[in-house]
Design an enzyme around this catalytic site. Structure first.
Site, short mmCIF file in Angstrom:
data_model
loop_
_atom_site.label_atom_id
_atom_site.label_comp_id
_atom_site.label_asym_id
_atom_site.label_seq_id
_atom_site.Cartn_x
_atom_site.Cartn_y
_atom_site.Cartn_z
N GLU A 112 10.84 -8.01 1.87
CA GLU A 112 10.04 -8.20 3.34
C GLU A 112 10.51 -9.85 3.47
OE1 GLU A 112 6.04 -5.64 2.37
OE2 GLU A 112 5.96 -7.78 1.93
N ASP A 141 1.65 -11.84 -1.70
CA ASP A 141 1.65 -11.48 -3.22
C ASP A 141 2.88 -11.75 -4.02
OD1 ASP A 141 -0.96 -10.61 -3.59
OD2 ASP A 141 -0.67 -8.30 -3.27
N LYS A 287 -2.13 -4.17 -2.49
CA LYS A 287 -2.75 -4.73 -1.58
C LYS A 287 -4.41 -4.74 -0.92
CE LYS A 287 -2.88 -3.94 3.55
NZ LYS A 287 -2.70 -2.87 4.88
N ASP A 311 0.33 -5.18 8.42
CA ASP A 311 1.38 -5.45 7.59
C ASP A 311 2.22 -6.51 7.89
OD1 ASP A 311 0.08 -3.44 5.98
OD2 ASP A 311 1.67 -1.95 6.43
N ASP A 451 -6.44 2.19 2.10
CA ASP A 451 -6.85 2.23 3.29
C ASP A 451 -7.58 3.59 3.89
OD1 ASP A 451 -4.54 3.49 3.13
OD2 ASP A 451 -3.51 2.76 4.75
#
Ligand SMILES: O=c1ccn([C@@H]2O[C@H](COP(=O)(O)OP(=O)(O)O[C@H]3O[C@H](CO)[C@@H](O)[C@H](O)[C@H]3O)[C@@H](O)[C@H]2O)c(=O)[nH]1
Ligand SMILES: [Mn+2]
Length: 738
Positions: A112, A141, A287, A311, A451
């Site tokens: 990412e 993270d 997460k 995100d 989630d």
């Protein structure tokens, strides 16, 4: 619905065609019952050929049938919600708006890239919302100074970007997306020469910043002279690694500070960097752990009553999305029941015919709205606004009516250092020990789809949720650009969801008397993805094999029993095409999606099923494979050209290739037998259904055959995979069929 004198801030509208759908659905149900009756009354006698295959078909169709019943909940009563933004603006003064804390999560600076992350950050910092009520938190993270560096760059650039957005009403507010969509000042709808200069300047500033960030990222370390500019970098001493470091919390912008202003003198939103503590001997819960640390850190700092979770690859596309979401929470009659407002996952990298079936217009327009209609919209991890109280474990009660905690902690007298120290305490590993975090508070631990399970528990505490799919898309992310990544994602999802079904959170048990039956069924459609692979796999193997061995498994075409089979198959597919076209899909995209369903069910879902069972037996632990958001140019080019990418030796590709081979061998084998041995061995009329279904499967698999035999590029199926698939498929063909 509206109580007298109270202000309605959203409208509810029922979807059209409810009665027609229910009639249609009942007719399919009759067809399914007839199929079951036919199967039971025609089982070959003991010792007859094909008895076991027949029983297998019956079980598979029993599975399909029950699963189909669950899916009816998705269309039974579709309701859509429309916020009345104008009414909110007129009736509610800005002072009365609640604080909003935005949480962005990132996990790995390679998968990412920091540039992607800060585009998300910049897009939310520039949303149309009073900046003194807006705070943005980044959880890293990856624990990487590269990300901190990018965030510092973004904070300087925001001083230009925010006024620029507001001046020209820029959309989308992610600079990268904006400058890609409006690559030239000519297309930016700005005519005045002075403004054009300004526009070009901002573009140049953005590009320069991007270049600097990319340079530092490529180098892998932040230059010493930059490190001196912010005390935060001193946190990274030689012992710090991604998996092992102290809690790091750094204010990038303190919104309370009168001097924290943009280039036109307006106050900036608060911006905070957090890398929660990580230790090899403490589970960090992926997460969910990051989100819970963010909830606590933000409660020290801004304590916004509303939390927006994104995100890192998902930028804000509609500048007014916060106000739209607030219409639901602030509605005077129904708002106090609402725990969260979920937006669909939309993507900006979908190709014309959506090769990997990522865009799912039917899912977004119909199915998710259908589940939401029971008050049980699914929480999908990103693009979701939460009420802080419900996310933190509160049960619903009437007391939430009209009571907003409007006090922002901005007049907190503590210094930045004091706030950072207090935040570090709550972002440490030990803080959660012996508490209800991850159980009753915050996001639930132990599940790869934190989630979905969290949303379910919130609803079971009495809250309602809203699914909101506005025409002006609120958030836009990055869809998996290769088959491999797409399947990894579906494996994680279906694995996690099946785990929920098997756990104490099973909606039929945990949700009993707490959420509506339709909601329980709607959840189960997704929670049962993994086991739904079994009947599909059986079909994908039994159909070609029985054809090859000349064993009929369906009624002959002239029989009356053929009708229910034909009706159920044809009408469902016609319905599905029509629905897809109405939802804006192309015919080819629909076809591609069918291929993806075949592939997902026979690979991702099946592997997830196995993984989940193994974990239930205590033989492995929960993991979370982060999906890559960037790929090499070569791969990206194939994606743009809609050529399927198989360029790795993933075991999933072996399964895909083996099933395709098996189907090919059987079709060829059947053809040879028919030509040489004639109808004595192959009763064409009785085998017609199998021939058609295998023919369809052949067509679905054409890209697989191309990648096996004809393509030479790097995305074709590797020779080793081809070899394995030929061996496995041949062995299967030699197996006797009982
Ligand atoms: O240890 C971790 C792992 C992941 N993430 C973040 O979680 C998000 C989702 O990860 P991604 O690899 O992009 O997974 P997706 O499959 O795209 O994510 C969907 O599915 C996940 C559950 O499987 C949800 O958490 C996500 O919100 C939802 O968008 C990303 O921002 C990551 O940075 C962390 O913060 N820490
Ligand atoms: Mn993602």
């Amino acid at each position: 619905m509206k109580e007298k004198g109270l202000m309605a801030l959203f409208e509810t509208k029922e979807a059209k065609g409810k009665i027609a759908f229910r009639v249609f659905s009942s007719s399919i149900f009759m067809g399914i019952c007839l199929i079951w009756i036919y199967r039971v009354t025609n089982i070959p006698r003991a010792g007859d050929r094909g008895r076991w295959a027949w029983i297998g078909m019956f079980l598979a169709e029993l599975g399909f049938g029950f699963y189909w019943i669950l899916t009816q909940a998705l269309r039974w009563d579709v309701v859509r919600y429309y916020p009345l933004k104008q009414t909110l603006s007129h009736s509610c003064h800005e002072d009365k708006l609640p604080g909003v804390d935005v949480f962005v999560c990132t996990a790995d600076p390679k998968l990412e890239p920091p540039c992607l992350v800060i585009n998300t950050i910049l897009s939310v910092m520039s949303l149309n919302y009073p900046t003194e009520k807006l705070s943005v938190y980044l959880s890293d993270d990856g624990g990487s100074p590269l990300t901190l560096y990018a965030l510092l760059e973004a904070s300087s650039f925001s001083k230009l970007w925010i006024p620029f957005c507001k001046k020209f009403n820029v959309e989308p507010r992610s600079p990268d997306a904006y400058f890609t969509q409006h690559s030239d000042v000519q297309y930016s709808a700005i005519n005045n020469a002075q403004d054009q200069q300004y526009w070009l300047l901002i573009k140049k500033q953005y590009e320069d910043m991007k270049k600097r960030i990319e340079q530092v990222s490529n180098k892998g370390s932040v230059p010493e002279e930059i490190k001196k500019q912010h005390k935060g970098f001193s946190e990274w001493n030689s012992n710090v690694t991604k998996q092992n470091h102290q809690p790091i919390v750094q204010f990038i912008i303190d919104g309370r500070d009168k001097n924290a202003v943009d280039s036109v003198g307006c106050r900036l939103p608060t911006l905070v960097y957090m890398a929660r503590e990580k230790r090899p001997d403490s589970p960090h819960h992926f997460k969910a752990g990051a989100m819970n640390a963010l909830i606590r850190v933000s409660s020290e700092i801004s304590n916004g009553a509303i939390i927006l979770n994104l995100d890192c690859d998902m930028y804000a596309n509609n500048a007014d999305s916060i106000k739209e979401a607030l219409c639901f929470f602030m509605d005077e009659t129904r708002g106090h029941q609402i725990a969260y407002v979920q937006h669909p996952q939309k993507y900006n990298n979908i190709t014309k015919n959506d090769l990997y079936g990522n865009s799912s217009p039917v899912l977004n327009k119909i199915e998710l709205a259908g589940v939401g209609s029971f008050g049980t919209a699914l929480y999908c991890g990103t693009g979701c606004f939460h009420r802080r109280a419900s996310l933190c474990g509160s049960k619903y009660s009437e007391e939430f009516k009209g009571s907003w905690n409007l006090e922002t902690k901005k007049n907190d007298q503590r210094t930045i250092d004091e706030l950072e120290e207090a935040s570090k305490v709550v972002a440490s590993c030990d803080y959660e020990k012996g508490t209800q975090w991850g159980k009753e508070m915050g996001l639930i631990y132990g599940c790869p789809v934190e989630d979905i399970v969290t949303g379910l528990t919130i609803q079971c505490r009495g809250w309602k949720s809203v699914y909101h799919n506005p025409d002006n898309i609120a958030f836009v992310g990055v869809a998996p650009p290769t088959l491999d990544i797409a399947l990894v994602q579906f494996t994680r999802w279906s694995d996690g969801m099946f785990q929920i079904f098997l756990s104490k959170y099973c909606p039929f048990i945990y949700g009993h008397n707490k959420i509506k039956l339709g909601g329980q069924m709607g959840y189960s459609v997704y929670l049962l993805w993994a086991p739904s692979s079994l009947p599909h796999l059986f079909y994908a193997i039994a159909l070609p094999l029985s054809l090859l061995h000349g064993i009929p498994l369906f009624p002959e075409v002239s029989s009356r029993w053929f009708l229910p089979f034909a009706y159920v198959f044809l009408s469902r597919n016609i319905y599905s095409v029509a629905e897809a076209l109405i939802c804006g899909s192309t015919l080819k995209a629909w076809w591609n999606l069918q291929r993806m369903w075949v592939i997902r069910r026979t690979t991702s879902f099946f592997f997830a099923f196995v993984d989940c069972i193994v974990r239930q037996l205590g033989l492995s632990q929960t993991t979370f494979t982060v999906t890559a958001k960037v790929v090499t140019e070569d791969v990206s080019k194939r994606y743009q050209q809609e050529i399927m990418d198989f360029g790795s030796t993933s075991i999933m590709f072996t399964v895909i290739a083996t099933l395709a081979m098996l189907n090919l061998f059987s079709l060829l084998g059947a053809l040879v037998k028919m030509v040489f041995w004639g109808s004595e061995y192959m009763d064409l009329e009785k085998l017609m259904s199998q021939i058609s279904l295998c023919g369809l499967l052949f067509m679905v698999n054409i890209p697989v055959y191309e990648a096996l035999f004809f393509r030479k590029d790097k995305g074709s199926i590797p020779a080793s995979v081809m070899f394995k698939s030929i061996v496995l498929a041949s062995l299967a063909c030699l197996m006797p069929l009982k």
